[in-house]
Design an enzyme around this catalytic site. Structure first.
Site, PDB file in Angstrom:
ATOM      1  N   ARG A   1      28.490 -15.990   2.182  1.00  0.00           N
ATOM      2  CA  ARG A   1      27.406 -15.409   3.342  1.00  0.00           C
ATOM      3  C   ARG A   1      27.319 -16.473   4.474  1.00  0.00           C
ATOM      4  O   ARG A   1      27.183 -17.871   3.934  1.00  0.00           O
ATOM      5  CB  ARG A   1      26.016 -14.913   2.611  1.00  0.00           C
ATOM      6  CG  ARG A   1      26.024 -13.682   2.079  1.00  0.00           C
ATOM      7  CD  ARG A   1      26.538 -12.648   3.076  1.00  0.00           C
ATOM      8  NE  ARG A   1      26.327 -11.235   2.351  1.00  0.00           N
ATOM      9  CZ  ARG A   1      27.409 -10.399   1.952  1.00  0.00           C
ATOM     10  NH1 ARG A   1      28.487 -10.914   2.327  1.00  0.00           N
ATOM     11  NH2 ARG A   1      27.261  -9.312   1.600  1.00  0.00           N
TER      12      ARG A   1
ATOM     13  N   HIS B   1      33.778 -11.573   9.620  1.00  0.00           N
ATOM     14  CA  HIS B   1      33.297 -11.032   8.254  1.00  0.00           C
ATOM     15  C   HIS B   1      34.424  -9.779   7.949  1.00  0.00           C
ATOM     16  O   HIS B   1      33.917  -8.531   7.681  1.00  0.00           O
ATOM     17  CB  HIS B   1      31.871 -10.156   8.259  1.00  0.00           C
ATOM     18  CG  HIS B   1      31.363 -10.185   6.959  1.00  0.00           C
ATOM     19  ND1 HIS B   1      29.796 -10.408   6.973  1.00  0.00           N
ATOM     20  CD2 HIS B   1      31.718  -9.981   5.773  1.00  0.00           C
ATOM     21  CE1 HIS B   1      29.670 -10.223   5.687  1.00  0.00           C
ATOM     22  NE2 HIS B   1      30.704  -9.858   5.080  1.00  0.00           N
TER      23      HIS B   1
HETATM   24  P1  NDP Z   1      29.333 -12.468  -8.636  1.00  0.00           P
HETATM   25  O1  NDP Z   1      27.761 -12.146  -8.802  1.00  0.00           O
HETATM   26  O2  NDP Z   1      30.238 -11.991  -9.468  1.00  0.00           O
HETATM   27  O3  NDP Z   1      29.440 -13.953  -8.772  1.00  0.00           O
HETATM   28  C1  NDP Z   1      28.469 -14.810  -8.143  1.00  0.00           C
HETATM   29  C2  NDP Z   1      28.965 -16.257  -8.509  1.00  0.00           C
HETATM   30  O4  NDP Z   1      28.131 -17.181  -7.974  1.00  0.00           O
HETATM   31  C3  NDP Z   1      28.801 -16.467 -10.078  1.00  0.00           C
HETATM   32  O5  NDP Z   1      29.767 -17.097 -10.748  1.00  0.00           O
HETATM   33  C4  NDP Z   1      27.384 -17.208 -10.213  1.00  0.00           C
HETATM   34  O6  NDP Z   1      26.877 -17.976 -11.461  1.00  0.00           O
HETATM   35  C5  NDP Z   1      27.598 -17.998  -8.854  1.00  0.00           C
HETATM   36  N1  NDP Z   1      25.966 -18.378  -8.518  1.00  0.00           N
HETATM   37  C6  NDP Z   1      24.943 -17.734  -8.452  1.00  0.00           C
HETATM   38  N2  NDP Z   1      23.975 -18.508  -7.884  1.00  0.00           N
HETATM   39  C7  NDP Z   1      24.296 -19.749  -7.961  1.00  0.00           C
HETATM   40  C8  NDP Z   1      23.654 -20.826  -7.916  1.00  0.00           C
HETATM   41  N3  NDP Z   1      22.260 -20.977  -7.584  1.00  0.00           N
HETATM   42  N4  NDP Z   1      24.204 -22.311  -8.198  1.00  0.00           N
HETATM   43  C9  NDP Z   1      25.679 -22.096  -8.597  1.00  0.00           C
HETATM   44  N5  NDP Z   1      26.394 -20.839  -8.890  1.00  0.00           N
HETATM   45  C10 NDP Z   1      25.562 -19.581  -8.574  1.00  0.00           C
HETATM   46  O7  NDP Z   1      29.690 -11.905  -6.966  1.00  0.00           O
HETATM   47  P2  NDP Z   1      30.875 -11.710  -6.611  1.00  0.00           P
HETATM   48  O8  NDP Z   1      32.013 -12.779  -6.901  1.00  0.00           O
HETATM   49  O9  NDP Z   1      31.022 -10.280  -6.587  1.00  0.00           O
HETATM   50  O10 NDP Z   1      30.658 -11.900  -5.010  1.00  0.00           O
HETATM   51  C11 NDP Z   1      30.216 -12.969  -4.481  1.00  0.00           C
HETATM   52  C12 NDP Z   1      29.685 -13.158  -2.949  1.00  0.00           C
HETATM   53  O11 NDP Z   1      30.781 -12.724  -2.018  1.00  0.00           O
HETATM   54  C13 NDP Z   1      28.896 -11.930  -2.669  1.00  0.00           C
HETATM   55  O12 NDP Z   1      27.528 -12.112  -2.991  1.00  0.00           O
HETATM   56  C14 NDP Z   1      29.047 -11.557  -1.311  1.00  0.00           C
HETATM   57  O13 NDP Z   1      27.757 -12.564  -0.572  1.00  0.00           O
HETATM   58  C15 NDP Z   1      30.492 -12.121  -0.747  1.00  0.00           C
HETATM   59  N6  NDP Z   1      31.419 -11.325  -0.411  1.00  0.00           N
HETATM   60  C16 NDP Z   1      31.636 -11.469   0.962  1.00  0.00           C
HETATM   61  C17 NDP Z   1      32.680 -10.559   1.466  1.00  0.00           C
HETATM   62  C18 NDP Z   1      33.161 -10.978   2.715  1.00  0.00           C
HETATM   63  O14 NDP Z   1      34.281  -9.950   3.017  1.00  0.00           O
HETATM   64  N7  NDP Z   1      33.244 -12.071   3.439  1.00  0.00           N
HETATM   65  C19 NDP Z   1      33.064  -9.439   0.585  1.00  0.00           C
HETATM   66  C20 NDP Z   1      32.522  -9.188  -0.452  1.00  0.00           C
HETATM   67  C21 NDP Z   1      31.657 -10.171  -1.168  1.00  0.00           C
HETATM   68  P3  NDP Z   1      26.896 -17.318 -12.751  1.00  0.00           P
HETATM   69  O15 NDP Z   1      28.412 -16.985 -13.069  1.00  0.00           O
HETATM   70  O16 NDP Z   1      26.537 -18.273 -13.813  1.00  0.00           O
HETATM   71  O17 NDP Z   1      26.244 -16.094 -12.609  1.00  0.00           O
HETATM   72  C1  OXD Z   2      30.253  -7.808   0.481  1.00  0.00           C
HETATM   73  C2  OXD Z   2      30.589  -7.789   2.032  1.00  0.00           C
HETATM   74  O1  OXD Z   2      29.004  -7.887   0.527  1.00  0.00           O
HETATM   75  O2  OXD Z   2      31.617  -7.082   2.678  1.00  0.00           O
HETATM   76  O3  OXD Z   2      30.581  -6.826  -0.001  1.00  0.00           O
HETATM   77  O4  OXD Z   2      30.348  -8.897   2.629  1.00  0.00           O
END
Ligand code: NDP
Ligand code: OXD
Length: 322
Positions: free
Chosen positions: A237, A285
């Protein structure tokens, strides 16, 4: 509205900024027995049971008395939480093989582009310059550090390893991911930052991660690797990044190059310095788009399951914010 849809309650659809017709068509195909509306009949409309949203208008959901579940149309849910008047109902996010595959494609594409000197060769081509010999490291000599080892990060880690890269990772809680040197929490951050040459950011935007990509973090990234200064790839993000710090880090050589898919302000304003910066690769994005034809059926299945009394899956934890 049919009697059946009154029984089942209506779906409020709010795919802000996206093609509404497309999402309505997919909902109509997947749930012919459910009524869909784009606007509640008043802020206390009792007929609405489900909200399916991307960047819903603030206050849209706050007073719906029979709202049972909010479905985010994205994997990230910061857009849902940006409305501070959300009702206290479960929030379900997207976890989908289609989205995960698209994101891993983006990650592998960007990592390979930097690893194989894509920006350098494109600049040479623009200036009609034939190759000056430039060292190319082997993938096995490069470590890719993934910030966020969740659904997306762990899949990207597996695919990067197939390409021959070493992979390290960082998450909030300690993980064990095949072949990945895993670090966790604030106490594991410095070791993680020292461990990699290319950093891929797949974190959610939460109060804990806001502007985590800042000068302090860039200064702790190793500068000893084959690429010289580290490369940053952010597909998480825009709110994760301090954009002034990224620009100064590029200019001072704390970072050698960045690929950014997300920005603090989207669409990126025309006056942004990122557009024309020679060390910036940007995409709008688009790393992993939400595709209606693959996301709606699982959402409707969850509504059906919920009504049968089965538990919802891919629930968001309100305490951690993701
Ligand atoms: P998940 O919730 O599956 O994974 C998030 C990861 O981030 C986990 O490993 C989590 O740790 C870690 N995390 C969260 N908070 C912290 C912190 N404070 N410190 C360290 N690590 C942290 O999410 P997804 O993998 O499904 O998606 C990740 C992000 O990708 C979404 O939230 C979205 O913002 C972005 N996204 C962007 C897209 C785009 O087109 N650009 C499309 C889809 C998603 P833990 O494993 O310990 O919980
Ligand atoms: C998502 C994105 O969060 O598209 O899935 O950014």
């Amino acid at each position: 509205m049919t009697d059946k849809s009154i029984d089942k309650g209506r779906i409020l659809l709010a795919p802000t900024g996206w093609s509404t017709e497309l999402w309505i068509d997919e909902l109509a195909k997947a749930a012919p027995d459910r009524a869909v509306t784009l606007e509640p009949e008043g802020e206390t409309d009792p007929s609405i049971h489900y909200a399916v949203v991307w960047k819903q208008r603030k206050g849209l959901l706050s007073k719906l008395p029979n709202l049972k579940v909010i479905f985010s149309l994205g994997a990230g849910v910061d857009h849902v939480f940006s409305d501070t008047s959300l009702p206290d109902v479960p929030i379900v996010r997207v976890v989908s093989p289609d989205l995960t595959t698209r994101m891993s494609e983006y990650v592998v594409w960007q990592v390979l582009d930097h690893h194989r000197l894509g920006p350098h060769y494109r600049a040479q081509q623009a200036d009609r310059i034939w190759l000056e010999d430039k060292d190319q490291a082997a993938a096995a000599d490069i470590t890719v550090g993934i910030m966020g080892l969740g659904e997306l990060g762990s899949d990207a880690a597996a695919k990067l390893q197939v390409m021959g890269f070493k992979v390290s990772g960082w998450s909030r809680t300690q993980k064990q991911v095949e072949g990945v040197a895993c670090h966790a929490g604030p106490e594991g951050l410095d070791a993680f930052l020292a461990s990699a040459d290319i950093f891929v950011v797949l974190l959610p935007l939460t109060p804990d991660t806001s502007e985590i990509l800042n000068r302090d973090v860039f200064s702790k990234m190793t500068k000893r690797g084959p690429l010289g200064a580290p490369v940053l790839i952010n597909a998480g993000r825009g709110g994760l990044q301090n954009e002034t710090d990224i620009l100064s880090a590029l200019d001072e050589g704390l970072l050698s190059a960045v690929s950014l898919d997300v920005f603090q302000q989207e669409p990126l304003p025309p006056e942004s310095l990122f557009w024309a910066h020679p060390k910036v690769t940007l995409t709008p994005h688009a790393a992993a788009s939400s595709v209606a034809s693959s996301l709606i059926v699982p959402i409707v299945r969850q509504m059906d399951a919920y009504e049968r009394g089965e538990p919802l899956v891919n629930l968001v934890d309100r305490k951690t914010g993701y």
